[in-house]
Scaffold this motif. Structure first.
Motif, short mmCIF file in Angstrom:
data_model
loop_
_atom_site.label_atom_id
_atom_site.label_comp_id
_atom_site.label_asym_id
_atom_site.label_seq_id
_atom_site.Cartn_x
_atom_site.Cartn_y
_atom_site.Cartn_z
N HIS A 9 -10.53 -9.56 2.39
CA HIS A 9 -11.79 -8.98 2.84
C HIS A 9 -12.83 -10.07 3.15
N VAL A 10 -12.92 -11.06 2.27
CA VAL A 10 -13.88 -12.15 2.48
C VAL A 10 -13.44 -13.02 3.67
N PRO A 62 -13.08 -2.60 7.51
CA PRO A 62 -13.27 -1.33 6.80
C PRO A 62 -12.05 -0.92 5.98
N VAL A 66 -12.63 -0.26 2.15
CA VAL A 66 -12.44 1.07 1.53
C VAL A 66 -11.38 0.97 0.43
N LEU A 68 -10.63 -1.71 -1.37
CA LEU A 68 -11.27 -2.42 -2.49
C LEU A 68 -12.12 -1.45 -3.31
N ILE A 72 -11.60 -0.70 -7.21
CA ILE A 72 -12.61 -1.08 -8.19
C ILE A 72 -13.26 0.16 -8.82
N ILE A 81 -22.94 0.81 -0.11
CA ILE A 81 -21.77 0.99 0.77
C ILE A 81 -22.17 1.83 1.99
N VAL A 85 -21.96 0.51 5.77
CA VAL A 85 -21.15 1.18 6.80
C VAL A 85 -22.05 1.56 7.99
N TYR A 88 -22.61 -1.43 9.88
CA TYR A 88 -21.36 -1.79 10.55
C TYR A 88 -21.22 -1.00 11.86
N VAL A 141 -25.02 -7.81 10.73
CA VAL A 141 -23.95 -8.45 9.94
C VAL A 141 -24.56 -9.24 8.78
N LEU A 145 -23.66 -8.63 4.84
CA LEU A 145 -23.27 -9.71 3.93
C LEU A 145 -24.16 -9.69 2.68
N MET A 148 -23.22 -6.69 0.54
CA MET A 148 -21.91 -6.87 -0.10
C MET A 148 -22.00 -7.84 -1.28
N LEU A 149 -22.84 -8.87 -1.13
CA LEU A 149 -22.93 -9.90 -2.17
C LEU A 149 -23.83 -9.47 -3.33
C1 HEM Z 1 -17.15 -1.46 6.71
C2 HEM Z 1 -16.81 -1.10 5.52
C3 HEM Z 1 -16.82 -1.97 4.28
C4 HEM Z 1 -16.61 -1.50 3.02
C5 HEM Z 1 -16.31 -0.06 2.62
C6 HEM Z 1 -16.69 -2.64 2.12
C7 HEM Z 1 -16.52 -2.59 0.75
C8 HEM Z 1 -16.53 -3.67 -0.12
C9 HEM Z 1 -16.27 -3.60 -1.54
C10 HEM Z 1 -15.91 -2.35 -2.31
C11 HEM Z 1 -16.38 -4.86 -2.04
C12 HEM Z 1 -16.15 -5.30 -3.49
C13 HEM Z 1 -17.38 -5.09 -4.32
C14 HEM Z 1 -17.16 -5.48 -5.77
O1 HEM Z 1 -16.59 -6.56 -6.02
O2 HEM Z 1 -17.57 -4.72 -6.65
C15 HEM Z 1 -16.74 -5.74 -0.92
C16 HEM Z 1 -16.97 -7.10 -1.05
C17 HEM Z 1 -17.36 -7.90 -0.02
N1 HEM Z 1 -17.59 -7.53 1.30
FE1 HEM Z 1 -17.27 -5.68 2.07
N2 HEM Z 1 -16.98 -3.78 2.86
C18 HEM Z 1 -17.07 -3.42 4.18
C19 HEM Z 1 -17.37 -4.27 5.23
C20 HEM Z 1 -17.74 -5.60 5.10
C21 HEM Z 1 -18.21 -6.44 6.18
C22 HEM Z 1 -18.38 -5.98 7.62
C23 HEM Z 1 -18.48 -7.67 5.64
C24 HEM Z 1 -19.02 -8.89 6.29
C25 HEM Z 1 -19.27 -9.09 7.53
C26 HEM Z 1 -18.17 -7.61 4.24
C27 HEM Z 1 -18.30 -8.67 3.35
C28 HEM Z 1 -17.98 -8.64 2.01
C29 HEM Z 1 -18.03 -9.78 1.11
C30 HEM Z 1 -18.45 -11.21 1.50
C31 HEM Z 1 -17.63 -9.32 -0.15
C32 HEM Z 1 -17.45 -10.15 -1.41
C33 HEM Z 1 -18.61 -9.92 -2.36
C34 HEM Z 1 -18.32 -10.53 -3.72
O3 HEM Z 1 -17.17 -10.54 -4.19
O4 HEM Z 1 -19.29 -10.99 -4.34
N3 HEM Z 1 -17.72 -6.34 3.94
N4 HEM Z 1 -16.83 -4.97 0.23
#
Ligand code: HEM
Length: 160
Positions: A9-10, A62, A66, A68, A72, A81, A85, A88, A141, A145, A148-149
């Motif tokens: 995902h990252v 996505p 989803v 992840l 979790i 979230i 979305v 997004y 975007v 980020l 998400m962080l």
């Molecule tokens: C579109 C639907 C998306 C969903 C449903 C989603 C969902 C998630 C979830 C559940 C996590 C883990 C959270 C946790 O550790 O508790 C996560 C982490 C992350 N997501 Fe997404 N994400 C999506 C899109 C994106 C996009 C478009 C980006 C960046 C352009 C992104 C960047 C990240 C990053 C960098 C992490 C790591 C955060 C961390 O571990 O500290 N995600 N995402």
């Protein structure tokens, strides 16, 4: 499994952001030369890069996100979230026309280079739209980020 998914995902996030920035930078630099042959070449490469890298990440992001959330235990109705979305979708609404415009810019530049004529007015009009659409997509975007962080607890009234 969670670690592998988070890694993918990252990785997807870096590809999405990095390719987007790279494409924008090289397109702007090519445009600034004003040389149809150079613009045609760079725009051609950009179209391929978007199809291979960005499109793959756009689809995977996505899916891994989803998945992840499911692993979790985050509900998809969680505020950060839902906001991510939404952002997004906003990004996609600006990115899809940009993809079409890049193909048109490439074709217009190719035609101008082939006939050794200057770039047509339509090229400049499309370039302005391409340039303008990049900003909302870029900031959306960045917002994703950030969300998400930091994963802030956001209460969305319509989800109560
Ligand atoms: C579109 C639907 C998306 C969903 C449903 C989603 C969902 C998630 C979830 C559940 C996590 C883990 C959270 C946790 O550790 O508790 C996560 C982490 C992350 N997501 Fe997404 N994400 C999506 C899109 C994106 C996009 C478009 C980006 C960046 C352009 C992104 C960047 C990240 C990053 C960098 C992490 C790591 C955060 C961390 O571990 O500290 N995600 N995402």
């Amino acid at each position: 499994m969670e670690d592998v998914l988070r890694f993918v995902h990252v990785l997807g996030a870096t590809v999405l952001f990095g390719t987007g920035m790279g494409i924008a930078f090289f397109m702007v630099m090519a445009h600034r030369t004003g040389d149809p042959a150079k613009i045609a070449h760079v725009a051609g490469t950009v179209v391929i890069a978007d199809a291979v890298f960005t499109a793959t990440a756009v689809i995977l992001q996505p899916v891994t996100g989803v998945w992840l959330a499911h692993l979790i235990g985050w509900p998809l109705t969680e505020g950060w979230i839902v906001l991510s979305v939404t952002l997004y979708i906003v990004t996609g609404l600006f990115w899809l026309p940009v993809v079409v415009i890049q193909v048109q810019l490439r074709d217009l530049a190719r035609a101008a280079a082939a006939s050794e004529s200057p770039l047509p007015e339509r090229y400049y009009r499309l370039y302005k739209v391409w340039f303008a659409f990049g900003f909302p997509a870029f900031f959306a975007v960045l917002g994703i980020l950030w969300l998400m962080l930091t994963r802030p607890s956001i209460e969305l009234p319509f989800l109560q």
